[in-house]
Design a protein around this motif. Structure first.
Motif, PDB file in Angstrom:
ATOM      1  N   VAL A 119       0.901  -1.122  -0.069  1.00  0.00           N
ATOM      2  CA  VAL A 119       0.071   0.132   0.055  1.00  0.00           C
ATOM      3  C   VAL A 119       0.905   1.063  -0.019  1.00  0.00           C
ATOM      4  O   VAL A 119       1.593   1.363   1.041  1.00  0.00           O
ATOM      5  CB  VAL A 119      -0.962  -0.150   1.371  1.00  0.00           C
ATOM      6  N   GLN A 120       0.864   2.098  -1.318  1.00  0.00           N
ATOM      7  CA  GLN A 120       1.980   2.903  -1.217  1.00  0.00           C
ATOM      8  C   GLN A 120       1.378   4.375  -1.663  1.00  0.00           C
ATOM      9  O   GLN A 120       0.395   4.637  -2.310  1.00  0.00           O
ATOM     10  CB  GLN A 120       2.636   2.407  -2.442  1.00  0.00           C
ATOM     11  N   THR A 121       1.890   5.471  -1.151  1.00  0.00           N
ATOM     12  CA  THR A 121       1.659   6.775  -1.339  1.00  0.00           C
ATOM     13  C   THR A 121       2.893   7.161  -2.040  1.00  0.00           C
ATOM     14  O   THR A 121       4.192   6.442  -2.307  1.00  0.00           O
ATOM     15  CB  THR A 121       1.411   7.744  -0.393  1.00  0.00           C
ATOM     16  N   LYS A 122       3.178   8.463  -2.463  1.00  0.00           N
ATOM     17  CA  LYS A 122       4.561   9.027  -3.121  1.00  0.00           C
ATOM     18  C   LYS A 122       5.550   8.771  -2.072  1.00  0.00           C
ATOM     19  O   LYS A 122       6.882   8.624  -2.511  1.00  0.00           O
ATOM     20  CB  LYS A 122       4.529  10.438  -3.424  1.00  0.00           C
ATOM     21  N   SER A 123       5.219   9.037  -0.981  1.00  0.00           N
ATOM     22  CA  SER A 123       6.534   9.016   0.098  1.00  0.00           C
ATOM     23  C   SER A 123       6.567   7.872   1.290  1.00  0.00           C
ATOM     24  O   SER A 123       7.363   7.868   1.905  1.00  0.00           O
ATOM     25  CB  SER A 123       6.423  10.379   1.310  1.00  0.00           C
ATOM     26  N   THR A 174       0.003  -5.008   3.937  1.00  0.00           N
ATOM     27  CA  THR A 174      -1.224  -5.424   4.757  1.00  0.00           C
ATOM     28  C   THR A 174      -0.591  -6.760   5.545  1.00  0.00           C
ATOM     29  O   THR A 174       0.323  -7.434   5.519  1.00  0.00           O
ATOM     30  CB  THR A 174      -2.048  -5.989   3.802  1.00  0.00           C
ATOM     31  N   ASP A 175      -1.267  -6.912   6.763  1.00  0.00           N
ATOM     32  CA  ASP A 175      -1.049  -7.710   7.528  1.00  0.00           C
ATOM     33  C   ASP A 175      -1.748  -9.273   7.256  1.00  0.00           C
ATOM     34  O   ASP A 175      -2.289  -9.231   6.171  1.00  0.00           O
ATOM     35  CB  ASP A 175      -1.239  -7.590   9.089  1.00  0.00           C
ATOM     36  N   ALA A 176      -1.451 -10.318   8.143  1.00  0.00           N
ATOM     37  CA  ALA A 176      -2.209 -11.630   8.008  1.00  0.00           C
ATOM     38  C   ALA A 176      -3.491 -11.500   7.535  1.00  0.00           C
ATOM     39  O   ALA A 176      -4.179 -12.469   6.958  1.00  0.00           O
ATOM     40  CB  ALA A 176      -1.562 -12.502   8.838  1.00  0.00           C
ATOM     41  N   SER A 177      -4.350 -10.466   8.056  1.00  0.00           N
ATOM     42  CA  SER A 177      -5.976 -10.469   7.991  1.00  0.00           C
ATOM     43  C   SER A 177      -6.200  -9.326   6.707  1.00  0.00           C
ATOM     44  O   SER A 177      -7.396  -9.054   6.587  1.00  0.00           O
ATOM     45  CB  SER A 177      -6.344  -9.989   9.326  1.00  0.00           C
ATOM     46  N   GLY A 178      -5.373  -9.091   6.129  1.00  0.00           N
ATOM     47  CA  GLY A 178      -5.312  -8.200   5.027  1.00  0.00           C
ATOM     48  C   GLY A 178      -5.578  -6.825   5.352  1.00  0.00           C
ATOM     49  O   GLY A 178      -5.919  -5.958   4.728  1.00  0.00           O
ATOM     50  N   LYS A 179      -5.355  -6.304   6.525  1.00  0.00           N
ATOM     51  CA  LYS A 179      -5.534  -4.941   7.155  1.00  0.00           C
ATOM     52  C   LYS A 179      -4.244  -4.259   6.984  1.00  0.00           C
ATOM     53  O   LYS A 179      -3.363  -4.695   6.987  1.00  0.00           O
ATOM     54  CB  LYS A 179      -5.987  -5.099   8.669  1.00  0.00           C
ATOM     55  N   THR A 221      -1.804   3.438  -4.066  1.00  0.00           N
ATOM     56  CA  THR A 221      -1.799   2.455  -4.840  1.00  0.00           C
ATOM     57  C   THR A 221      -1.614   1.188  -4.123  1.00  0.00           C
ATOM     58  O   THR A 221      -0.714   1.186  -3.181  1.00  0.00           O
ATOM     59  CB  THR A 221      -0.607   2.740  -5.867  1.00  0.00           C
ATOM     60  N   PHE A 222      -2.538   0.157  -4.450  1.00  0.00           N
ATOM     61  CA  PHE A 222      -2.309  -1.293  -4.033  1.00  0.00           C
ATOM     62  C   PHE A 222      -1.764  -2.164  -4.922  1.00  0.00           C
ATOM     63  O   PHE A 222      -2.251  -2.262  -6.240  1.00  0.00           O
ATOM     64  CB  PHE A 222      -3.723  -1.762  -3.583  1.00  0.00           C
ATOM     65  N   SER A 223      -0.701  -2.992  -4.584  1.00  0.00           N
ATOM     66  CA  SER A 223       0.075  -3.737  -5.594  1.00  0.00           C
ATOM     67  C   SER A 223       0.219  -4.964  -5.117  1.00  0.00           C
ATOM     68  O   SER A 223       0.713  -5.130  -3.809  1.00  0.00           O
ATOM     69  CB  SER A 223       1.066  -3.151  -6.300  1.00  0.00           C
ATOM     70  N   TYR A 224       0.065  -6.066  -5.762  1.00  0.00           N
ATOM     71  CA  TYR A 224       0.283  -7.538  -5.087  1.00  0.00           C
ATOM     72  C   TYR A 224       0.804  -8.273  -6.501  1.00  0.00           C
ATOM     73  O   TYR A 224       0.052  -8.450  -7.559  1.00  0.00           O
ATOM     74  CB  TYR A 224      -1.146  -8.028  -4.641  1.00  0.00           C
ATOM     75  N   VAL A 225       1.669  -9.111  -6.096  1.00  0.00           N
ATOM     76  CA  VAL A 225       2.197 -10.271  -7.348  1.00  0.00           C
ATOM     77  C   VAL A 225       0.779 -11.090  -7.883  1.00  0.00           C
ATOM     78  O   VAL A 225       0.246 -11.624  -7.152  1.00  0.00           O
ATOM     79  CB  VAL A 225       2.997 -11.104  -7.033  1.00  0.00           C
ATOM     80  N   GLY A 226       0.809 -10.826  -9.255  1.00  0.00           N
ATOM     81  CA  GLY A 226      -0.298 -11.780  -9.584  1.00  0.00           C
ATOM     82  C   GLY A 226      -1.571 -10.979  -9.664  1.00  0.00           C
ATOM     83  O   GLY A 226      -2.747 -11.581 -10.195  1.00  0.00           O
TER      84      GLY A 226
END
Length: 100
Positions: free
Chosen positions: A42-46, A51-56, A68-73
């Motif tokens: 989970v990313q901003t410019k700075s 996310t933790d094991a519960s997706g939080k 921006t949210f990014s994850y392999v696949g």
């Protein structure tokens, strides 16, 4: 005295910028099965958090910034932060599979 007039605007600008920061929290899940996704970036410019094991997640942002949210696949998701956003769920869908 002259130095004080120079530093005062910088001080006020930093207070104004800090006042606009807020903490956003949420959960990231898969779109198909609604399973929480662990390790999503989970990313901003700075800043960047994961996310933790519960997706939080929890991250400090300014109104108007992109998150921006990014994850392999998975396809990346970008959300513009508004004053009304506090806590939300992001659903990520699988990316296009390319085999060569």
């Amino acid at each position: 005295m002259r130095r004080l007039f120079f530093l005062l605007p910088l001080f006020l600008l930093s207070i104004f910028s800090f006042a606009q920061q807020k903490t956003i929290t949420g959960t990231v899940t898969g779109k198909t099965d609604k399973t929480p996704l662990s390790g999503v970036s989970v990313q901003t410019k700075s800043k960047t958090v994961q996310t933790d094991a519960s997706g939080k997640f929890s991250i400090e942002v300014s109104s108007g910034e992109d998150l921006t949210f990014s994850y392999v696949g998975m396809k990346s998701v970008t959300i513009k932060i508004t004053n009304s956003i506090q806590n939300f769920t992001v659903e990520m869908e699988e990316g296009v599979k390319v085999f060569s």
